[in-house]
Design an enzyme around this catalytic site. Structure first.
Site, PDB file in Angstrom:
ATOM      1  N   ASP A 141      49.116  32.974  35.910  1.00  0.00           N
ATOM      2  CA  ASP A 141      48.558  34.010  35.043  1.00  0.00           C
ATOM      3  C   ASP A 141      49.281  35.336  35.281  1.00  0.00           C
ATOM      4  OD1 ASP A 141      46.668  32.210  34.291  1.00  0.00           O
ATOM      5  OD2 ASP A 141      44.964  33.219  35.219  1.00  0.00           O
ATOM      6  N   MET A 149      35.568  40.482  31.217  1.00  0.00           N
ATOM      7  CA  MET A 149      36.328  40.726  29.977  1.00  0.00           C
ATOM      8  C   MET A 149      35.515  41.570  28.993  1.00  0.00           C
ATOM      9  SD  MET A 149      38.167  37.032  29.354  1.00  0.00           S
ATOM     10  CE  MET A 149      36.894  35.963  30.024  1.00  0.00           C
ATOM     11  N   LYS A 184      47.792  35.527  31.296  1.00  0.00           N
ATOM     12  CA  LYS A 184      46.738  35.576  30.356  1.00  0.00           C
ATOM     13  C   LYS A 184      45.996  36.870  30.588  1.00  0.00           C
ATOM     14  CE  LYS A 184      45.362  31.857  28.577  1.00  0.00           C
ATOM     15  NZ  LYS A 184      44.837  30.474  28.490  1.00  0.00           N
TER      16      LYS A 184
HETATM   17  N1  SAH Z   1      38.896  33.423  36.914  1.00  0.00           N
HETATM   18  C1  SAH Z   1      38.771  34.856  37.032  1.00  0.00           C
HETATM   19  C2  SAH Z   1      38.319  35.503  35.757  1.00  0.00           C
HETATM   20  C3  SAH Z   1      39.325  35.380  34.633  1.00  0.00           C
HETATM   21  S1  SAH Z   1      38.866  36.261  33.190  1.00  0.00           S
HETATM   22  C4  SAH Z   1      37.811  35.184  38.198  1.00  0.00           C
HETATM   23  O1  SAH Z   1      37.182  34.267  38.732  1.00  0.00           O
HETATM   24  O2  SAH Z   1      37.702  36.354  38.575  1.00  0.00           O
HETATM   25  C5  SAH Z   1      39.637  37.831  33.465  1.00  0.00           C
HETATM   26  C6  SAH Z   1      38.576  38.875  33.745  1.00  0.00           C
HETATM   27  O3  SAH Z   1      38.206  38.830  35.127  1.00  0.00           O
HETATM   28  C7  SAH Z   1      39.018  40.309  33.530  1.00  0.00           C
HETATM   29  O4  SAH Z   1      38.940  40.671  32.156  1.00  0.00           O
HETATM   30  C8  SAH Z   1      37.990  41.041  34.361  1.00  0.00           C
HETATM   31  O5  SAH Z   1      36.747  41.077  33.709  1.00  0.00           O
HETATM   32  C9  SAH Z   1      37.850  40.114  35.558  1.00  0.00           C
HETATM   33  N2  SAH Z   1      38.737  40.523  36.671  1.00  0.00           N
HETATM   34  C10 SAH Z   1      39.774  39.830  37.156  1.00  0.00           C
HETATM   35  N3  SAH Z   1      40.331  40.475  38.205  1.00  0.00           N
HETATM   36  C11 SAH Z   1      39.606  41.609  38.379  1.00  0.00           C
HETATM   37  C12 SAH Z   1      39.663  42.690  39.310  1.00  0.00           C
HETATM   38  N4  SAH Z   1      40.585  42.741  40.267  1.00  0.00           N
HETATM   39  N5  SAH Z   1      38.743  43.683  39.203  1.00  0.00           N
HETATM   40  C13 SAH Z   1      37.803  43.651  38.243  1.00  0.00           C
HETATM   41  N6  SAH Z   1      37.704  42.654  37.345  1.00  0.00           N
HETATM   42  C14 SAH Z   1      38.582  41.641  37.408  1.00  0.00           C
END
Ligand code: SAH
Length: 252
Positions: A34, A168, A55
């Site tokens: 990703d 998201m 993504k």
């Molecule tokens: N599989 C991932 C989520 C993927 S969807 C997980 O378990 O975290 C992507 C979303 O994850 C982003 O739009 C945001 O809402 C969140 N996200 C991912 N990394 C982040 C971070 N470092 N800080 C805050 N939100 C995060």
């Protein structure tokens, strides 16, 4: 036939990776990753060919069916193929589509969990998502539906849960705020927006549900989660928390 590993890279900081994930990355010949994966995490896969396949929510990314096909093809030629995803692979990562494709093709696979954004944000705030007497359920939800995807009532989960973590959602702040308030969630519900959790550029914005659109304007475009519920009142009560975390990180 090779094996495909769906590996969680964690929320951002490269040292928030499991030992198992690190060991698999070292052996990897192919890594499909990703956009949010840290360069130092990718560097662990020293021998691998690395391919970016997406993504960032709402932005252009490789079509899922094409990713599925590439995983299957790669496993036909290489022993260790990794699909490296931000956070935990089993949350909002379209893992099931990849798992189904691998199963259908008869390819062996293994899932390696990772630290998800919700728990990373909770850790940074120093606020537990559950709390005795106050919060016994937590919902992880996204209002974002992919193109052609059936709409579902994401708000219902937030309305009933003691604590909600919205993935998201920062770009949909107006809609989220309006929908939840219209359906009876109190405007004064404590809310925190955590952007780029665990990374040096992180931002933490405190407010209430009514203030969500304004807070989102203050975000910098990095990945962000919105946390809301009574437990977050503890975060608000201590406005110096961010500075404290800053100082702790500097000392470490
Ligand atoms: N599989 C991932 C989520 C993927 S969807 C997980 O378990 O975290 C992507 C979303 O994850 C982003 O739009 C945001 O809402 C969140 N996200 C991912 N990394 C982040 C971070 N470092 N800080 C805050 N939100 C995060």
């Amino acid at each position: 036939m090779g094996k495909v590993y769906l590996v969680g890279a964690g929320p951002g900081a490269p040292d928030l990776l499991t030992l198992r994930a690190a060991e698999i990355l070292k052996r990897a010949e192919f890594v499909f990753h990703d956009a949010l994966v840290h360069p130092q995490t990718l560097a662990l896969a020293a021998r691998a060919r690395k391919i970016l396949v997406g993504k960032r929510s709402g932005r252009h990314s490789t079509v899922q069916s094409f990713i599925n096909k590439r995983l299957v093809d790669a496993a036909g030629k290489h022993a260790v193929v990794v699909r490296l995803k931000g956070g935990d692979p089993m949350l909002f990562g379209r893992a099931q589509e990849e798992i189904d494709a691998l199963r259908k093709a008869g390819i062996e696979f293994e899932i390696v969990p990772g630290v998800t954004a919700a728990t990373a944000a909770s850790a940074e705030l120093g606020v537990s998502l559950t709390r005795r007497g106050l919060a016994r359920h937590v919902v992880f939800v996204t209002p974002r539906a992919g193109r052609g995807e059936r709409e579902n009532d994401w708000a219902a989960g937030v309305l009933t849960a003691d604590t909600a973590v919205i993935y998201m959602g920062a770009e949909l702040a107006e809609e989220i705020g309006a929908e939840l308030i219209a359906r009876g969630k109190p405007k004064a519900t404590p809310l925190v927006l955590v952007e780029s959790a665990t990374l040096p550029e992180r931002r933490v914005l405190y407010g209430t549900l009514a203030e969500l659109p304004a807070l989102a304007l203050g975000a910098g475009g990095g990945p962000a989660v919105v946390l809301l519920g009574e437990v977050l009142r503890a975060a608000r009560a201590e406005p110096v928390l961010t500075e404290k975390i800053e100082a702790i990180i500097k000392r470490a």
